[in-house]
Design a protein around this motif. Sequence first.
Motif, short mmCIF file in Angstrom:
data_model
loop_
_atom_site.label_atom_id
_atom_site.label_comp_id
_atom_site.label_asym_id
_atom_site.label_seq_id
_atom_site.Cartn_x
_atom_site.Cartn_y
_atom_site.Cartn_z
N MET A 103 0.81 -1.20 0.00
CA MET A 103 0.00 0.00 0.00
C MET A 103 0.86 1.27 0.00
SD MET A 103 -3.32 -0.30 -0.15
CE MET A 103 -3.79 1.24 0.59
N PHE A 104 1.95 1.26 0.74
CA PHE A 104 2.80 2.45 0.78
C PHE A 104 3.36 2.77 -0.61
CE2 PHE A 104 7.04 4.33 1.19
CZ PHE A 104 6.74 5.50 1.87
N ALA A 105 3.83 1.75 -1.30
CA ALA A 105 4.40 1.96 -2.63
C ALA A 105 3.34 2.47 -3.59
CB ALA A 105 5.01 0.66 -3.15
N ARG A 106 2.12 1.93 -3.50
CA ARG A 106 1.07 2.38 -4.40
C ARG A 106 0.61 3.80 -4.08
NH1 ARG A 106 -0.72 -1.09 -7.83
NH2 ARG A 106 -2.75 -0.05 -8.10
N LEU A 107 0.64 4.17 -2.82
CA LEU A 107 0.25 5.53 -2.45
C LEU A 107 1.25 6.56 -2.96
CD1 LEU A 107 -1.17 5.38 1.20
CD2 LEU A 107 -2.34 6.15 -0.86
N VAL A 108 2.54 6.33 -2.77
CA VAL A 108 3.53 7.33 -3.17
C VAL A 108 3.65 7.39 -4.69
CG1 VAL A 108 4.82 7.22 -1.01
CG2 VAL A 108 5.43 5.67 -2.88
N TYR A 109 3.53 6.25 -5.36
CA TYR A 109 3.51 6.30 -6.83
C TYR A 109 2.19 6.87 -7.35
CZ TYR A 109 7.91 3.98 -7.95
OH TYR A 109 9.25 3.70 -8.13
N GLY A 110 1.11 6.66 -6.60
CA GLY A 110 -0.15 7.30 -6.97
C GLY A 110 -0.08 8.81 -6.86
N PRO A 266 -0.61 2.84 -10.50
CA PRO A 266 -1.36 3.26 -9.31
C PRO A 266 -1.84 4.70 -9.43
CG PRO A 266 0.98 3.29 -8.83
CD PRO A 266 0.83 2.77 -10.24
N SER A 267 -3.03 4.94 -8.94
CA SER A 267 -3.61 6.28 -8.86
C SER A 267 -4.56 6.29 -7.68
CB SER A 267 -4.35 6.63 -10.15
OG SER A 267 -5.17 7.77 -9.99
N TRP A 268 -4.65 7.41 -6.99
CA TRP A 268 -5.52 7.47 -5.82
C TRP A 268 -6.98 7.21 -6.20
CZ3 TRP A 268 -3.01 12.59 -3.74
CH2 TRP A 268 -1.76 12.27 -3.18
N GLY A 269 -7.43 7.80 -7.30
CA GLY A 269 -8.79 7.54 -7.73
C GLY A 269 -9.02 6.11 -8.16
N GLN A 270 -8.02 5.54 -8.84
CA GLN A 270 -8.14 4.14 -9.28
C GLN A 270 -8.12 3.19 -8.08
OE1 GLN A 270 -4.98 1.98 -9.66
NE2 GLN A 270 -6.28 0.25 -10.19
N MET A 271 -7.37 3.55 -7.01
CA MET A 271 -7.37 2.74 -5.79
C MET A 271 -8.74 2.77 -5.12
SD MET A 271 -3.61 3.79 -4.29
CE MET A 271 -3.77 2.82 -2.79
N LEU A 272 -9.41 3.91 -5.18
CA LEU A 272 -10.74 4.01 -4.58
C LEU A 272 -11.78 3.21 -5.35
CD1 LEU A 272 -10.83 7.82 -3.68
CD2 LEU A 272 -10.74 5.91 -2.08
N THR A 273 -11.51 2.95 -6.63
CA THR A 273 -12.47 2.22 -7.45
C THR A 273 -12.77 0.84 -6.88
OG1 THR A 273 -11.64 3.36 -9.41
CG2 THR A 273 -12.94 1.38 -9.78
N SER A 274 -11.74 0.13 -6.48
CA SER A 274 -11.92 -1.22 -5.96
C SER A 274 -11.98 -1.29 -4.45
CB SER A 274 -10.77 -2.12 -6.45
OG SER A 274 -9.52 -1.55 -6.12
#
Length: 359
Positions: A103-110, A266-274
Amino acid sequence: MSEALVTVETAGTEAPVPAASGTRQFWRRLRAQRAALVAAAVVALLVLVALAAPLLTALEGQDPTTYHPSLVDSARGGVPIGSFGGISADHWLGVEPQTGRDMFARLVYGAQVSLGVALAATVLQVVLGVAMGVASGLGNRWVDQVLSRITDIFVSMPLMIMALALLAVVPSGFPRPVLVALIIALVAGWSTTAKMVRAQTLTLKNLDYVAASRLSGWSTWRTAVRELLPGLAAPVITYSALLIPSNISAEAALSFLGVGVKPPTPSWGQMLTSADVWYQAAPQYLLLPAAALFVTVFALTVLGDGVRVALDPRAASRLRIGTGRRLEARADKGVPATDKADAVAMQNDAVAGKKEDRA
């Protein structure tokens, strides 16, 4: 050109003091707003995190795309194993449900994707909007009518419908973050910027110095660059600062609807999708990107409002007069000024009051 002077009356004498330049006044007014300074620090930290995403994930020893199926409980539908979403020394913010991605990696790259798309879209919106607005304001009646009607057409276009239509015809190999930035810039935002710049241009071109430059034989391009753009800088910068949080929200909305950035990017909006189906089993999967979006948009909005106040002399004057009145009331109660800046503010307000009395 002689240097502008400001007269400050102190102890019955008049001492000429050089007036601060526009840049110095802007920074002084911005520093006077604590909320804007805090927001600027938050934005700077977010930008630093986005730029340092490869370094931060290397320190953690993870990346945003690697699956870790051993860290999720398949018997429970893919819920992360462990407390707080599987937080550990190897996964600082836990792992993603079902996939086990960090999750940390996806957040910072998002943050890279969300901020990068918003900034790119803002730059395109400002460039196109300023060009169309200045051309419309300086052009003849027919040019103004044609450009204004084109602008009105784009103002009425719905972003989501146009995004769906463009995504249907653009090849799948086209970089999706670039496509999202282009859609946001071309469909939303630039038309409003153009209307604002046109209105400012129509006001500025009637001023004496602009009319003199046109009567002296300067070309329209030279008049726009030398005379109009400096006068348009303050409103354009102010509007640009407020466009960035709107563009971040637009990118998140497009990704949330499934027409924005696609996995595995990764994108913050795309993470919220699922994340909407995991808010009970793994609430951090929803809360972390939502909190990142909220903090980013809120900080940029506060910073944009602070820039607007710092660039607006009338707002700064109202703030200064109000501050002077509060300090005067404190002085009447026998409370001394806290520092030299307070004393200077009281002196300036006293001088302004005396000039009004003389008038």
